[in-house]
Scaffold this motif. Structure first.
Motif, mmCIF file in Angstrom:
data_model
loop_
_atom_site.group_PDB
_atom_site.id
_atom_site.type_symbol
_atom_site.label_atom_id
_atom_site.label_comp_id
_atom_site.label_asym_id
_atom_site.label_seq_id
_atom_site.Cartn_x
_atom_site.Cartn_y
_atom_site.Cartn_z
ATOM 1 N N THR A 76 -66.000 77.158 56.077
ATOM 2 C CA THR A 76 -64.928 78.063 56.488
ATOM 3 C C THR A 76 -64.485 79.006 55.373
ATOM 4 O O THR A 76 -63.994 80.097 55.643
ATOM 5 C CB THR A 76 -63.714 77.230 56.964
ATOM 6 N N PHE A 77 -64.664 78.595 54.102
ATOM 7 C CA PHE A 77 -63.993 79.271 53.003
ATOM 8 C C PHE A 77 -64.921 80.117 52.144
ATOM 9 O O PHE A 77 -66.123 79.851 52.032
ATOM 10 C CB PHE A 77 -63.295 78.238 52.107
ATOM 11 N N ASN A 78 -64.321 81.098 51.519
ATOM 12 C CA ASN A 78 -64.974 81.926 50.512
ATOM 13 C C ASN A 78 -64.396 81.500 49.162
ATOM 14 O O ASN A 78 -63.279 81.877 48.806
ATOM 15 C CB ASN A 78 -64.696 83.405 50.791
ATOM 16 N N TRP A 79 -65.147 80.675 48.417
ATOM 17 C CA TRP A 79 -64.633 80.076 47.181
ATOM 18 C C TRP A 79 -64.677 81.059 46.018
ATOM 19 O O TRP A 79 -65.614 81.849 45.888
ATOM 20 C CB TRP A 79 -65.424 78.818 46.837
ATOM 21 N N LYS A 80 -63.661 80.961 45.176
ATOM 22 C CA LYS A 80 -63.524 81.813 43.997
ATOM 23 C C LYS A 80 -63.637 80.964 42.732
ATOM 24 O O LYS A 80 -63.484 79.749 42.773
ATOM 25 C CB LYS A 80 -62.166 82.526 44.016
ATOM 26 N N ALA A 200 -60.000 70.645 41.318
ATOM 27 C CA ALA A 200 -58.671 70.970 41.848
ATOM 28 C C ALA A 200 -58.285 72.436 41.713
ATOM 29 O O ALA A 200 -57.737 73.025 42.641
ATOM 30 C CB ALA A 200 -57.615 70.079 41.201
ATOM 31 N N PRO A 201 -58.538 73.105 40.558
ATOM 32 C CA PRO A 201 -58.062 74.492 40.431
ATOM 33 C C PRO A 201 -58.915 75.538 41.126
ATOM 34 O O PRO A 201 -58.543 76.712 41.134
ATOM 35 C CB PRO A 201 -58.061 74.710 38.910
ATOM 36 N N ARG A 202 -60.049 75.133 41.697
ATOM 37 C CA ARG A 202 -60.845 76.110 42.444
ATOM 38 C C ARG A 202 -60.037 76.621 43.628
ATOM 39 O O ARG A 202 -59.368 75.852 44.316
ATOM 40 C CB ARG A 202 -62.144 75.499 42.951
ATOM 41 N N MET A 203 -60.080 77.926 43.882
ATOM 42 C CA MET A 203 -59.315 78.516 44.968
ATOM 43 C C MET A 203 -60.254 79.175 45.977
ATOM 44 O O MET A 203 -61.340 79.628 45.626
ATOM 45 C CB MET A 203 -58.326 79.550 44.427
ATOM 46 N N ALA A 204 -59.794 79.212 47.214
ATOM 47 C CA ALA A 204 -60.581 79.833 48.273
ATOM 48 C C ALA A 204 -59.665 80.473 49.295
ATOM 49 O O ALA A 204 -58.488 80.118 49.403
ATOM 50 C CB ALA A 204 -61.473 78.796 48.958
ATOM 51 N N LEU A 205 -60.211 81.418 50.012
ATOM 52 C CA LEU A 205 -59.558 81.979 51.185
ATOM 53 C C LEU A 205 -60.506 81.827 52.360
ATOM 54 O O LEU A 205 -61.721 81.700 52.190
ATOM 55 C CB LEU A 205 -59.191 83.441 50.974
ATOM 56 N N VAL A 206 -59.955 81.821 53.550
ATOM 57 C CA VAL A 206 -60.787 81.772 54.747
ATOM 58 C C VAL A 206 -61.651 83.033 54.775
ATOM 59 O O VAL A 206 -61.224 84.116 54.371
ATOM 60 C CB VAL A 206 -59.913 81.676 56.012
ATOM 61 N N LYS A 207 -62.884 82.908 55.250
ATOM 62 C CA LYS A 207 -63.803 84.044 55.273
ATOM 63 C C LYS A 207 -63.296 85.190 56.143
ATOM 64 O O LYS A 207 -63.718 86.339 55.990
ATOM 65 C CB LYS A 207 -65.179 83.590 55.749
ATOM 66 N N VAL A 331 -61.721 89.843 49.359
ATOM 67 C CA VAL A 331 -61.771 88.374 49.236
ATOM 68 C C VAL A 331 -62.164 87.683 50.534
ATOM 69 O O VAL A 331 -62.623 86.539 50.520
ATOM 70 C CB VAL A 331 -60.411 87.815 48.742
ATOM 71 N N ALA A 332 -61.973 88.340 51.676
ATOM 72 C CA ALA A 332 -62.325 87.756 52.976
ATOM 73 C C ALA A 332 -63.404 88.634 53.609
ATOM 74 O O ALA A 332 -63.093 89.695 54.153
ATOM 75 C CB ALA A 332 -61.097 87.666 53.873
ATOM 76 N N PRO A 333 -64.662 88.236 53.546
ATOM 77 C CA PRO A 333 -65.768 89.117 53.981
ATOM 78 C C PRO A 333 -65.629 89.658 55.395
ATOM 79 O O PRO A 333 -66.033 90.788 55.667
ATOM 80 C CB PRO A 333 -66.996 88.202 53.855
#
Length: 463
Positions: A76-80, A200-207, A331-333
């Motif tokens: 589901t996520f686009n990881w940063k 833990a500090p990895r961040m993501a937003l929904v695609k 950030v969200a393709p």
């Protein structure tokens, strides 16, 4: 067993999806026209997605990630990268990067020591001041709840500069309140996870939209298994029978009474308080809910004719009301708009801004944004959207934590789920998932003890 759930936010959906898989008859009642609660999204007349907030997901959200993976939604996520990028007029873009090849907690400490807005003395004071947390445990963190984080920070020898440059921003991102308002437990819990868990500090937003990527697929799964999710179905009252100490139904605002064997309130705490009967409000358990107040917050989207920030990650700003923001077109393709920007802001603290007219609020946000990104002066603002939420996550003020309720209420067939309930994480989607899992445990325990009375007519209907 028929389970009636009020609220199709993260907690309600986790309870519903899990319990319907176990063979129970599940119905979810959601007052809005969209599911997702604080993590909802919907389309405007132009077909653009409007989100109720800037939905950020961390590697620390292990329960949420495991839930989505279990039901086929793990992609589901686009990881940063694991970094927090701070923006200021003075320093421009200044990241705190977690060094991937170092073990915890040194990966984070190395990032802090490379953070240019802080002097060497500030970095040393911050590193020494956080030793007790970095090498500590949740029990110690829990004991700090009666003090603001700002007070705790200064009392442990860390300076005002690190408070202003980092920690106020962190508190605003976590709870929409500054560090001199929130309990020390809130930021310390986040730092404890960052210090102990490499991911833990990895961040993501929904695609793209949470609606199409998370909630609609879950609803389809629930309904394929015989459950039901009813939108535009607002619970107006919880009907309570004092003689049997049981809920007899959820009364909807259209007059219908929805009945079941087990009732779950997965509504926000301020909405739950509104629908309690007088007899329930008198119980100390429910009276304690009055101590849990929601944080006001504003989400604003500004659509520009060109790229502005040009950063494929979240941005945090110190000393402004733009606590965290991102260009959703990058950030969200699925939101990609060519060379245009969709800047989405969490505007907080919002108590003094939330009643401003739209044009004044846009002008205010633009003023702060242009100070951080002067190139925005040259861009044309094509449109804007504003979502005002007077009561978002509960305000994690000092001394409030002890009033958070267990998921099992004194009423034998009524249970609660939501990030404000008793659970070890922050008020977040991860906290909501943990609370839902605990709610399921409480229901299972009550059923095993024989506390739940299964109505014969409902049994017959299920058969």
């Amino acid at each position: 067993m028929r389970i009636v759930i009020a609220g199709a936010g993260p907690a309600g959906m986790v309870v519903a999806r899990t319990m319907v898989e176990r063979g129970h008859d599940v119905i979810v009642l959601e007052k809005r026209h969209v599911p997702g609660g604080k993590v909802s999204a919907w389309q405007d007349a132009d077909g653009d997605w409007i989100e109720s907030g800037l939905h950020v997901f961390f590697g620390a959200y292990r329960n949420l990630l495991a839930f989505l993976e279990r039901y086929g939604l793990g992609d589901t996520f686009n990881w940063k990268p694991a970094e927090m990028i701070f923006v200021s007029e003075r320093h421009g873009l200044a990241p705190i990067r977690f060094v991937p090849w170092l073990p915890t907690p040194f990966n984070g400490l190395a990032g802090v020591f490379a953070f240019k807005p802080l002097s060497l003395a500030d970095k040393l004071r911050m590193g020494l001041g956080l030793i007790r947390v970095i090498f500590g445990d949740q029990e110690y963190v829990d004991q700090q709840d009666n003090e603001t984080y700002a007070s705790w920070h200064l009392r442990h020898g860390m300076g005002q500069r690190s408070l202003d440059e980092v920690m106020h921003t962190m508190a605003l991102a976590l709870n929409f309140q500054r560090a001199d308002r929130v309990s020390a437990k809130l930021p310390l819990t986040a730092m404890l996870h960052f210090a102990h868990e490499k991911e833990a500090p990895r961040m993501a937003l929904v695609k793209g939209s949470p609606d199409t990527n998370i909630w609609r697929p879950l609803i389809a799964q629930i309904e394929r298994l015989g459950g039901k999710v009813e939108l535009n179905a607002r619970v107006a009252a919880i009907e309570y029978d004092a003689e049997t100490n049981q809920v007899s139904g959820f009364r909807l605002d259209d007059g219908r009474l929805v009945t079941g064997d087990v009732y779950v309130s997965a509504m926000p705490v301020h909405n739950l308080r509104k629908v309690l009967s007088p007899a329930l409000r008198e119980m100390p358990y429910f009276a304690n809910l009055n101590h849990l107040k929601g944080s006001p917050v504003i989400t604003m989207q500004l659509f520009f004719d060109r790229r502005i920030a040009g950063v494929d990650n979240l941005l945090f700003s110190a000393g402004t009301h733009l606590s965290v923001y991102a260009d959703m077109a990058i950030v969200a393709p699925e939101y990609h708009k060519g060379e245009r920007s969709i800047m989405q802001f969490v505007v907080a603290p919002a108590a003094e801004l939330i009643t401003l007219p739209d044009n004044e609020l846009v002008q205010f946000v633009m003023g702060e944004f242009v100070r951080l990104h002067p190139i925005a002066r040259e861009a044309k603002l094509l449109k804007h959207t504003i979502v005002r939420i007077p009561n978002s996550v509960y305000q994690a003020l000092p001394g409030v934590d002890k009033y958070r309720p267990d998921q099992a209420t004194p009423v034998r067939n009524l249970f609660l789920a939501g990030d404000y309930t008793r659970q070890p994480f922050l008020a977040s989607i991860e906290g909501a998932v943990i609370s839902a899992n605990r709610c399921i445990e409480r229901i299972t325990e009550a059923q095993a003890r024989g506390d739940l009375i299964i109505q014969p007519q409902l049994l017959a209907a299920a058969d």
